[in-house]
Each structure stands twice: as structure tokens, then as C-alpha cells.
Write a protein that holds these residues in place. Structure first.
Motif, short mmCIF file in Angstrom:
data_model
loop_
_atom_site.label_atom_id
_atom_site.label_comp_id
_atom_site.label_asym_id
_atom_site.label_seq_id
_atom_site.Cartn_x
_atom_site.Cartn_y
_atom_site.Cartn_z
N LEU A 302 18.43 77.09 55.32
CA LEU A 302 19.07 76.08 56.16
C LEU A 302 19.64 74.98 55.28
O LEU A 302 19.40 74.96 54.05
CB LEU A 302 18.09 75.48 57.18
N LEU A 303 20.37 74.06 55.90
CA LEU A 303 20.91 72.88 55.24
C LEU A 303 20.18 71.65 55.75
O LEU A 303 19.91 71.54 56.95
CB LEU A 303 22.41 72.74 55.54
N ALA A 321 10.68 66.55 51.95
CA ALA A 321 10.60 67.99 51.73
C ALA A 321 9.32 68.56 52.34
O ALA A 321 9.32 69.68 52.86
CB ALA A 321 10.67 68.30 50.24
N VAL A 322 8.23 67.80 52.27
CA VAL A 322 6.98 68.22 52.93
C VAL A 322 7.20 68.33 54.43
O VAL A 322 6.77 69.30 55.08
CB VAL A 322 5.84 67.23 52.61
N ALA A 323 7.88 67.34 55.00
CA ALA A 323 8.18 67.39 56.44
C ALA A 323 9.05 68.59 56.78
O ALA A 323 8.85 69.25 57.81
CB ALA A 323 8.86 66.09 56.88
N ILE A 324 10.04 68.88 55.92
CA ILE A 324 10.92 70.01 56.14
C ILE A 324 10.13 71.32 56.11
O ILE A 324 10.26 72.17 57.00
CB ILE A 324 12.04 70.04 55.08
N GLY A 325 9.31 71.49 55.06
CA GLY A 325 8.53 72.71 54.94
C GLY A 325 7.57 72.90 56.09
O GLY A 325 7.39 74.01 56.61
N GLU A 345 6.33 80.74 55.73
CA GLU A 345 5.35 80.02 54.91
C GLU A 345 6.03 79.29 53.76
O GLU A 345 5.39 78.53 53.04
CB GLU A 345 4.29 80.99 54.38
N ALA A 346 7.33 79.54 53.59
CA ALA A 346 8.11 78.81 52.58
C ALA A 346 9.55 78.80 53.05
O ALA A 346 9.99 79.71 53.77
CB ALA A 346 7.99 79.45 51.21
N VAL A 347 10.27 77.77 52.64
CA VAL A 347 11.66 77.64 53.05
C VAL A 347 12.48 77.10 51.87
O VAL A 347 12.01 76.25 51.11
CB VAL A 347 11.80 76.72 54.29
N SER A 348 13.68 77.66 51.70
CA SER A 348 14.62 77.15 50.71
C SER A 348 15.76 76.47 51.45
O SER A 348 16.35 77.07 52.35
CB SER A 348 15.17 78.28 49.83
N PHE A 349 16.04 75.23 51.10
CA PHE A 349 17.09 74.52 51.82
C PHE A 349 18.10 73.93 50.85
O PHE A 349 17.81 73.65 49.69
CB PHE A 349 16.50 73.42 52.72
N ARG A 357 12.89 74.62 47.16
CA ARG A 357 11.97 75.49 47.89
C ARG A 357 10.66 74.74 48.09
O ARG A 357 10.13 74.13 47.16
CB ARG A 357 11.74 76.78 47.12
N VAL A 358 10.14 74.79 49.29
CA VAL A 358 8.86 74.16 49.60
C VAL A 358 8.08 75.09 50.52
O VAL A 358 8.64 75.73 51.41
CB VAL A 358 9.06 72.76 50.24
N GLY A 359 6.78 75.18 50.26
CA GLY A 359 5.92 76.04 51.07
C GLY A 359 4.98 75.22 51.92
O GLY A 359 4.57 74.12 51.54
N ALA A 360 4.65 75.74 53.08
CA ALA A 360 3.69 75.09 53.97
C ALA A 360 3.07 76.15 54.87
O ALA A 360 3.75 77.06 55.35
CB ALA A 360 4.34 74.00 54.81
#
Length: 395
Positions: A302-303, A321-325, A345-349, A357-360
Motif C-alpha cells: 500500500l501507499l 510505522a508501528v501504527a501502520i503495521g 503479519e508484515a506489510v511493506s508500504f 517493511r514493518v511487522g506486527a
């Protein structure tokens, strides 16, 4: 009679895509070792604020939200932690420091500073390997773990890890934000303070927008780019040069803050410019980043574009980025929908400088969404070490 300058031990550090002036608490003048106006006045002068010229020519600040930051560190008062980390976001043109939130980017530098300045017990530092620094984030009362590489008993700062938004490669520092949404305190203490994954946010004079309001990493308001007239591929100049657009974003942010329970009236938003953040999201689309790097839609989920201290950020705040993940991991949020409406469990934006990339890991327990940790990689480097000088009568 003129008052001479005084010098205070300090370190100028980059952490992630931010940089700031770092102090050990007990190195500050005694009267500035406690919160209050005296401390704020001292740190404002260090940074060079308020500056009506918006340049920070007479201070250590860089005249952007990413570079007008201060950090105060001390041995931790909390059990099973190494260091207490207090962050101050310094306004550029106002005599104001916002202590309401964390800086996720500078967190990467906290572990390095703590090791190099005797705040981590020697027996916990390997001769070679990874030192796990347990950080108590004093602004938001959260635990953060920094995994700092060590070579020959010292912090390793050089390496080949590349971070979009940072010019040169450095050593990778993995950061874990533990329970980033638990006991958020403000807005009812819930990850979703309104109880909804998506709200209708009414902003008088501007419109009504779908919004995801989340307390994770930092309180954040997410809206759809298309709903506010954007594509999600914008770079800084498209927004920061548009005073009317910035005013609209600030108004939306103020009404979102009220809906989140962070403030009781929109007039109070000016006193907490650091939180909440406002960001807009869109499905993947190819674009050219601020460094002329091609970002391909196939390489991102996503953007996201986010504003910090009233301006579009040149990359992405670590806490946002934590909020996004976190939001991406929860089906039904605007972030998750923009990322294709699948569990992740992870997202690249994509952000203005490139990608991140951030995982959550999120799960639904007794009808409430919880997240145990969010993980991302950053880097950090000492830029200058020594003393900062300020006029002795400035505080």
C-alpha cells in the motif's frame, strides 16, 4: 553585564530518518534535571527555537520535524530495563516542546547511546554479537527492545543496511515495540478508542471522512487519500507548499484528536502538535521517490503519507510505522483495506523517500484486538560527540 556561555555534555545522533541532540540526565544543569519551564527553555535554546526565520541558524536543530528533536537518557528506574528514554519534539517557530509521544526513529540511537555511555551493565554487552537493550519509553510508558550490533566490545555503527530516507548505509538495528497498543492511557486506553475499526469523522467546513483512529506506537488518524483529493504518491512539495492543504490537514487532525479522546476541544490541538499523527493511505501504485528511485507497485502492499508537526514527513515516523503495521494486521481497517483486505503479519508500504517493511502480530481476544509486538529495522550513527554551548542566562 553579559552572561557567558555554558557547555553541557551532549551527543548529536542520527536514528533512522531523524536526528537529535542526546543528553544524559545527570549531565544537564541541576535545575534542568526535572521537567518544567527551565528544562524546556534550555532545550529550546539548544535547538534554536523559536525561530521566526524557520532555519535554526542559531541552534542544533535542522528546521524540520525530523531534525528538531531532543532526547534525555538515564539508567532505568524500572525493573528489568536498562535505560529510561524521554523524548522532546521541539517546535520550530514557537517556544514549545511536545512531550506527549515517542520518536520511533531515534529509538534506534537510544540503544547505541546507552551502551556507549555506561547506561547498560558491562556484563550485558558481548565482546562480539548483539546487545539487547531494554528501553523504558518514559513519554508513553512502553517497553522497547533494541538489538544493537557489537564488534570488539563497542557499538558497530557502520554496515551495509540501507534505509530509504537515509543517504548512506549503516549497521542494522532491529527494534521491537512491545505491546504497542496496550494501556495506551489516553483515549480510553484502547487500541481503537471509539470502539470502531472505521469511523465517520465529521469535520465542519471540510467534510465527513471515513477514518481509522488507532492507538498503537503513537495515536494516529488514517484517512483514504482519495477521500481528501490525493493519490497517495505525493512527495513533500505537493503538500508542504500548499498552505490551504496544511490548514485542512490540521483541522482534520484536531477533530480526530477530539474523537479519540485525546483533547476535549479542537482549540487544544495546538498544544499537542506531536500527537496524534494524521496519515492518508491508498492501494499500491508505482511512483518515483524523492531520491528519483522508482518504486514499483508490485513491491509494496500500500501507499502511506503522514504529516508530522504540520508538514508532510519526508519518509515515515517510526511510531507511525508501528501504527501502520498494526492496523494492516487487522482486517477491516482503512490501512488493511488499502493493502488488499487480507490478514498480514508484515506489510511493506511506499512513502515519499521509498519503502519500509514493518511487522506486527494482532489477534482478537474477547472481542478486543490486541497486538503483542511490532518489529522494524533502523540504523543509527553518532554524528558529533562533545559539548553543546548555550548562553548561561537562557534558562
Amino acid at each position: 553585564m553579559t552572561t557567558p556561555q555554558i557547555k553541557i555534555p551532549a551527543t548529536y545522533m542520527r536514528g533512522g530518518t531523524s536526528k537529535g541532540v542526546f543528553f544524559k540526565l545527570n549531565d544537564l544543569p541541576t535545575v534542568a534535571q526535572v521537567p518544567g519551564k527551565v528544562r524546556d527553555n534550555l532545550l529550546l535554546r539548544v535547538i534554536g527555537s523559536p525561530d521566526p526565520y524557520g532555519k535554526h541558524t542559531d541552534g542544533m536543530g535542522g528546521a524540520t520535524s525530523s531534525t528538531s528533536k531532543t532526547v534525555i537518557l538515564s539508567k532505568s528506574s524500572k525493573q528489568d530495563h536498562d535505560v529510561d528514554y524521554l523524548f522532546g519534539q521541539v517546535a520550530i517557530d514557537k517556544p514549545f516542546i511536545d512531550w506527549s509521544g515517542n520518536c520511533g526513529n531515534l529509538t534506534a540511537a537510544v540503544g547505541s547511546f546507552a551502551i556507549s555511555n555506561g547506561l547498560v551493565a558491562a556484563e550485558r554487552i558481548p565482546q562480539n554479537g548483539i546487545c539487547t537493550v531494554r528501553i523504558w519509553q518514559a513519554n508513553i510508558h512502553k517497553t522497547i527492545i533494541a538489538h544493537v550490533p557489537i564488534t570488539n566490545g563497542e557499538v558497530q555503527e557502520t554496515g551495509d543496511f540501507e534505509l530509504d530516507g537515509v543517504t548512506f548505509p549503516a549497521a542494522e538495528v532491529a527494534i521491537e515495540f512491545l505491546n504497542p497498543a496496550a494501556d495506551a492511557g489516553e483515549g480510553g486506553g484502547a487500541m481503537f478508542p471509539t470502539g470502531n475499526l472505521v469511523d465517520e469523522l465529521e469535520v465542519p467546513g471540510i467534510g465527513t471522512f471515513k477514518a481509522t483512529l488507532i492507538n498503537a506506537g503513537i495515536p494516529t488518524i488514517f484517512v483514504n487519500a482519495a477521500d481528501i483529493g490525493y493519490t497517495g504518491t505525493e512527495l513533500q512539495e505537493a503538500i508542504n507548499g500548499d498552505d490551504a492543504a496544511l490548514a485542512r490537514f490540521e483541522t482534520i487532525r484536531a477533530y480526530g484528536a477530539v474523537k479519540m479522546g485525546l483533547i476535549s476541544d479542537i482549540s487544544q490541538a495546538v498544544a499537542r502538535a506531536h500527537t496524534p499523527k494524521i496519515a492518508f493511505v491508498a492501494p499500491p501504485q508505482s511512483y518515483v521517490s524523492s531520491s528519483a528511485k522508482q518504486v514499483n507497485a508490485n513491491d509494496i502492499d500500500l501507499l502511506v503519507r503522514a504529516l508530522s508537526m504540520g508538514k508532510l514527513h519526508h519518509a515515515m515516523m517510526g511510531t507511525a510505522a508501528v501504527a501502520i503495521g498494526t492496523a494492516a494486521a487487522i482486517p477491516g481497517t482503512l490501512v488493511n483495506i488499502a493493502a488488499g483486505s487480507i490478514a498480514r503479519e508484515a506489510v511493506s508500504f511506499g512513502h515519499p523517500s521509498g519503502t519500509l517493511r514493518v511487522g506486527a502480530a494482532a489477534e482478537l481476544i474477547n472481542g478486543q484486538w490486541t497486538v503483542t509486538k511490532a518489529i522494524m529495522s533502523r540504523s543509527a550513527r553518532v554524528l558529533m560527540d562533545g559539548w553543546v554551548k548555550v548562553p548561561g542566562d537562557c534558562f
